[in-house]
Design a protein around this motif. Structure first.
Motif, PDB file in Angstrom:
ATOM      1  N   THR A  93       0.830  -1.204   0.000  1.00  0.00           N
ATOM      2  CA  THR A  93       0.000   0.000   0.000  1.00  0.00           C
ATOM      3  C   THR A  93       0.866   1.255   0.000  1.00  0.00           C
ATOM      4  OG1 THR A  93      -1.669  -1.207   1.280  1.00  0.00           O
ATOM      5  CG2 THR A  93      -1.912   1.176   1.161  1.00  0.00           C
ATOM      6  N   GLY A  94       1.940   1.245   0.785  1.00  0.00           N
ATOM      7  CA  GLY A  94       2.824   2.398   0.844  1.00  0.00           C
ATOM      8  C   GLY A  94       3.523   2.671  -0.478  1.00  0.00           C
ATOM      9  N   VAL A  95       4.016   1.618  -1.128  1.00  0.00           N
ATOM     10  CA  VAL A  95       4.683   1.785  -2.414  1.00  0.00           C
ATOM     11  C   VAL A  95       3.691   2.254  -3.478  1.00  0.00           C
ATOM     12  CG1 VAL A  95       5.853   0.536  -4.281  1.00  0.00           C
ATOM     13  CG2 VAL A  95       6.552   0.182  -1.904  1.00  0.00           C
ATOM     14  N   ALA A  96       2.474   1.705  -3.441  1.00  0.00           N
ATOM     15  CA  ALA A  96       1.450   2.146  -4.391  1.00  0.00           C
ATOM     16  C   ALA A  96       1.136   3.628  -4.192  1.00  0.00           C
ATOM     17  CB  ALA A  96       0.183   1.316  -4.223  1.00  0.00           C
ATOM     18  N   ALA A  97       1.073   4.064  -2.928  1.00  0.00           N
ATOM     19  CA  ALA A  97       0.797   5.479  -2.638  1.00  0.00           C
ATOM     20  C   ALA A  97       1.911   6.377  -3.174  1.00  0.00           C
ATOM     21  CB  ALA A  97       0.628   5.681  -1.136  1.00  0.00           C
ATOM     22  N   ILE A  98       3.159   5.926  -3.017  1.00  0.00           N
ATOM     23  CA  ILE A  98       4.281   6.700  -3.561  1.00  0.00           C
ATOM     24  C   ILE A  98       4.174   6.798  -5.078  1.00  0.00           C
ATOM     25  CG2 ILE A  98       6.774   6.679  -3.975  1.00  0.00           C
ATOM     26  CD1 ILE A  98       7.120   5.520  -1.178  1.00  0.00           C
ATOM     27  N   ALA A 152      -0.367   6.019   4.217  1.00  0.00           N
ATOM     28  CA  ALA A 152      -0.759   4.698   3.730  1.00  0.00           C
ATOM     29  C   ALA A 152      -0.301   3.592   4.678  1.00  0.00           C
ATOM     30  CB  ALA A 152      -0.189   4.467   2.331  1.00  0.00           C
ATOM     31  N   VAL A 153       0.959   3.627   5.087  1.00  0.00           N
ATOM     32  CA  VAL A 153       1.481   2.588   5.976  1.00  0.00           C
ATOM     33  C   VAL A 153       0.880   2.724   7.372  1.00  0.00           C
ATOM     34  CG1 VAL A 153       3.569   1.705   7.091  1.00  0.00           C
ATOM     35  CG2 VAL A 153       3.588   2.280   4.661  1.00  0.00           C
ATOM     36  N   GLY A 154       0.723   3.963   7.834  1.00  0.00           N
ATOM     37  CA  GLY A 154       0.148   4.173   9.157  1.00  0.00           C
ATOM     38  C   GLY A 154      -1.277   3.676   9.270  1.00  0.00           C
ATOM     39  N   ALA A 155      -2.010   3.677   8.173  1.00  0.00           N
ATOM     40  CA  ALA A 155      -3.380   3.164   8.198  1.00  0.00           C
ATOM     41  C   ALA A 155      -3.409   1.646   8.368  1.00  0.00           C
ATOM     42  CB  ALA A 155      -4.108   3.554   6.909  1.00  0.00           C
ATOM     43  N   VAL A 156      -2.382   0.969   7.857  1.00  0.00           N
ATOM     44  CA  VAL A 156      -2.326  -0.495   7.955  1.00  0.00           C
ATOM     45  C   VAL A 156      -1.639  -0.941   9.247  1.00  0.00           C
ATOM     46  CG1 VAL A 156      -1.550  -2.606   6.804  1.00  0.00           C
ATOM     47  CG2 VAL A 156      -2.258  -0.644   5.437  1.00  0.00           C
ATOM     48  N   VAL A 157      -0.609  -0.192   9.656  1.00  0.00           N
ATOM     49  CA  VAL A 157       0.119  -0.506  10.893  1.00  0.00           C
ATOM     50  C   VAL A 157       0.077   0.734  11.791  1.00  0.00           C
ATOM     51  CG1 VAL A 157       2.265  -1.398  11.871  1.00  0.00           C
ATOM     52  CG2 VAL A 157       1.645  -1.979   9.516  1.00  0.00           C
ATOM     53  N   PRO A 158      -1.000   0.916  12.549  1.00  0.00           N
ATOM     54  CA  PRO A 158      -1.159   2.146  13.349  1.00  0.00           C
ATOM     55  C   PRO A 158      -0.008   2.409  14.317  1.00  0.00           C
ATOM     56  CG  PRO A 158      -3.218   0.919  13.248  1.00  0.00           C
ATOM     57  CD  PRO A 158      -2.169   0.039  12.644  1.00  0.00           C
ATOM     58  N   GLY A 159       0.664   1.382  14.753  1.00  0.00           N
ATOM     59  CA  GLY A 159       1.762   1.569  15.698  1.00  0.00           C
ATOM     60  C   GLY A 159       2.930   2.344  15.130  1.00  0.00           C
ATOM     61  N   GLY A 195      -3.462  13.298   1.053  1.00  0.00           N
ATOM     62  CA  GLY A 195      -4.745  12.994   0.423  1.00  0.00           C
ATOM     63  C   GLY A 195      -4.665  11.785  -0.488  1.00  0.00           C
ATOM     64  N   LEU A 196      -3.613  11.689  -1.287  1.00  0.00           N
ATOM     65  CA  LEU A 196      -3.470  10.546  -2.190  1.00  0.00           C
ATOM     66  C   LEU A 196      -3.130   9.278  -1.415  1.00  0.00           C
ATOM     67  CD1 LEU A 196      -1.583  12.248  -5.149  1.00  0.00           C
ATOM     68  CD2 LEU A 196      -3.964  11.488  -5.085  1.00  0.00           C
ATOM     69  N   GLY A 197      -2.458   9.424  -0.284  1.00  0.00           N
ATOM     70  CA  GLY A 197      -2.214   8.260   0.571  1.00  0.00           C
ATOM     71  C   GLY A 197      -3.518   7.694   1.100  1.00  0.00           C
ATOM     72  N   ARG A 198      -4.411   8.569   1.553  1.00  0.00           N
ATOM     73  CA  ARG A 198      -5.727   8.112   2.034  1.00  0.00           C
ATOM     74  C   ARG A 198      -6.523   7.467   0.911  1.00  0.00           C
ATOM     75  NH1 ARG A 198      -5.483  13.341   4.455  1.00  0.00           N
ATOM     76  NH2 ARG A 198      -4.968  13.215   6.673  1.00  0.00           N
ATOM     77  N   LEU A 199      -6.456   8.060  -0.273  1.00  0.00           N
ATOM     78  CA  LEU A 199      -7.168   7.500  -1.413  1.00  0.00           C
ATOM     79  C   LEU A 199      -6.632   6.113  -1.752  1.00  0.00           C
ATOM     80  CD1 LEU A 199      -9.183   7.821  -3.742  1.00  0.00           C
ATOM     81  CD2 LEU A 199      -7.370   8.929  -5.062  1.00  0.00           C
ATOM     82  N   THR A 200      -5.332   5.946  -1.710  1.00  0.00           N
ATOM     83  CA  THR A 200      -4.735   4.640  -1.990  1.00  0.00           C
ATOM     84  C   THR A 200      -5.190   3.604  -0.978  1.00  0.00           C
ATOM     85  OG1 THR A 200      -2.776   5.726  -2.925  1.00  0.00           O
ATOM     86  CG2 THR A 200      -2.560   3.408  -2.335  1.00  0.00           C
ATOM     87  N   VAL A 201      -5.234   3.988   0.290  1.00  0.00           N
ATOM     88  CA  VAL A 201      -5.703   3.074   1.339  1.00  0.00           C
ATOM     89  C   VAL A 201      -7.156   2.674   1.089  1.00  0.00           C
ATOM     90  CG1 VAL A 201      -6.268   2.897   3.794  1.00  0.00           C
ATOM     91  CG2 VAL A 201      -4.093   3.881   3.090  1.00  0.00           C
ATOM     92  N   ALA A 202      -7.982   3.650   0.722  1.00  0.00           N
ATOM     93  CA  ALA A 202      -9.395   3.361   0.480  1.00  0.00           C
ATOM     94  C   ALA A 202      -9.569   2.398  -0.693  1.00  0.00           C
ATOM     95  CB  ALA A 202     -10.153   4.656   0.213  1.00  0.00           C
ATOM     96  N   VAL A 203      -8.817   2.626  -1.765  1.00  0.00           N
ATOM     97  CA  VAL A 203      -8.911   1.742  -2.936  1.00  0.00           C
ATOM     98  C   VAL A 203      -8.396   0.350  -2.593  1.00  0.00           C
ATOM     99  CG1 VAL A 203      -8.021   1.328  -5.269  1.00  0.00           C
ATOM    100  CG2 VAL A 203      -8.770   3.621  -4.610  1.00  0.00           C
ATOM    101  N   ALA A 204      -7.271   0.285  -1.868  1.00  0.00           N
ATOM    102  CA  ALA A 204      -6.722  -1.015  -1.487  1.00  0.00           C
ATOM    103  C   ALA A 204      -7.694  -1.775  -0.594  1.00  0.00           C
ATOM    104  CB  ALA A 204      -5.385  -0.823  -0.780  1.00  0.00           C
ATOM    105  N   SER A 205      -8.332  -1.066   0.326  1.00  0.00           N
ATOM    106  CA  SER A 205      -9.310  -1.696   1.213  1.00  0.00           C
ATOM    107  C   SER A 205     -10.507  -2.218   0.438  1.00  0.00           C
ATOM    108  CB  SER A 205      -9.764  -0.691   2.273  1.00  0.00           C
ATOM    109  OG  SER A 205     -10.733  -1.263   3.119  1.00  0.00           O
ATOM    110  N   ARG A 206     -10.974  -1.422  -0.522  1.00  0.00           N
ATOM    111  CA  ARG A 206     -12.107  -1.857  -1.339  1.00  0.00           C
ATOM    112  C   ARG A 206     -11.746  -3.098  -2.162  1.00  0.00           C
ATOM    113  NH1 ARG A 206     -16.531   0.846  -3.395  1.00  0.00           N
ATOM    114  NH2 ARG A 206     -16.440   1.918  -1.379  1.00  0.00           N
ATOM    115  N   LEU A 207     -10.559  -3.104  -2.741  1.00  0.00           N
ATOM    116  CA  LEU A 207     -10.132  -4.262  -3.527  1.00  0.00           C
ATOM    117  C   LEU A 207      -9.987  -5.499  -2.657  1.00  0.00           C
ATOM    118  CD1 LEU A 207      -7.468  -2.614  -5.868  1.00  0.00           C
ATOM    119  CD2 LEU A 207      -9.757  -3.393  -6.488  1.00  0.00           C
ATOM    120  N   ALA A 208      -9.459  -5.301  -1.440  1.00  0.00           N
ATOM    121  CA  ALA A 208      -9.307  -6.438  -0.523  1.00  0.00           C
ATOM    122  C   ALA A 208     -10.662  -7.009  -0.136  1.00  0.00           C
ATOM    123  CB  ALA A 208      -8.538  -6.004   0.721  1.00  0.00           C
TER     124      ALA A 208
END
Length: 223
Positions: A93-98, A152-159, A195-208
């Motif tokens: 997700t992080g690489v996709a966001a970049i 993007a990474v923080g959304a998947v690994v909050p720690g 903003g694009l990081g959040r969008l990437t997370v949302a798309v990745a979540s939807r695809l998952a």
């Protein structure tokens, strides 16, 4: 000379072009652009005037090291190798966001054609200087990629959120400190990246979710 001087931020040149139209409906926009321009110059000058030689070498190295998103790719590799399923998902997700952010920032948004700060004229000490990029200044690609990866990474690994935020903020600061970006470049870049990081997370979540749903459906057909 009709264009901006080499050290003139984009706000001033845009304000000049709009005011030349003599359209009263644009007066508010022109006034806002001039205020933003003044703030950009003031903050850049304040950073240039900082008497912090003990920071020069470290921030110069950080700024250089962040070229081509190296810190974030290294971190993604570590997450993929050591973080299990969640780490691999975070890395992807992080690489996709970049990737999305780099395309948006380095293609359509760079057409704003803002000139880089003239470090010598604006008083940035030479001990801070890094190589001046040949691309235009607005927005900051370093800040954008850092923010995109962080979100993007923080959304998947909050720690990891706070550690990533600090790292991204240091990279963003280094770009102003070394004199290759105005503060406005960095702020806009970070905002776009987040903003694009959040969008990437949302798309990745939807695809998952769709993948899980389809997987369940196939499973039900075979039982």
């Amino acid at each position: 000379m009709n264009g901006p001087t080499p050290h003139e931020p984009v706000g001033a040149s845009l304000a000049k072009r709009l005011s030349a139209r003599e359209d009263p409906r644009l007066s508010g926009v022109v006034s806002l652009l001039r205020r933003l321009d003044a703030a950009d110059r003031t903050v850049f000058g304040a950073v240039a005037d900082l008497s912090t030689p003990w920071l020069d070498d470290s921030l110069r190295r950080i700024s250089d090291f962040a070229n081509f998103s190296k810190p974030w790719f290294i971190m993604a590799g570590a997450l993929a190798a050591l973080g299990g399923d969640r780490g691999r998902r975070a890395a992807l997700t992080g690489v996709a966001a970049i990737g999305v952010t780099s395309f948006m920032v380095n293609q359509p948004m760079k057409l704003a054609n803002r000139r880089r700060p003239h470090r010598a004229l604006l008083g940035v000490p030479e001990t801070r200087w890094v190589g001046m990029p040949s691309s235009t200044s607005f927005p900051s690609g370093h800040a954008a990629s850092a923010a995109a990866f962080c979100v993007a990474v923080g959304a998947v690994v909050p720690g990891l959120r706070w550690a990533l935020r600090v790292a991204a903020a240091v990279v963003a600061l280094s770009r102003v400190y070394t004199g290759v970006h105005y503060p406005g470049d960095v702020l806009v870049g970070a905002s776009v990246g987040a903003g694009l990081g959040r969008l990437t997370v949302a798309v990745a979540s939807r695809l998952a979710q769709r993948g899980v749903g389809m997987g369940c459906g196939r499973g039900a057909d075979t039982t």
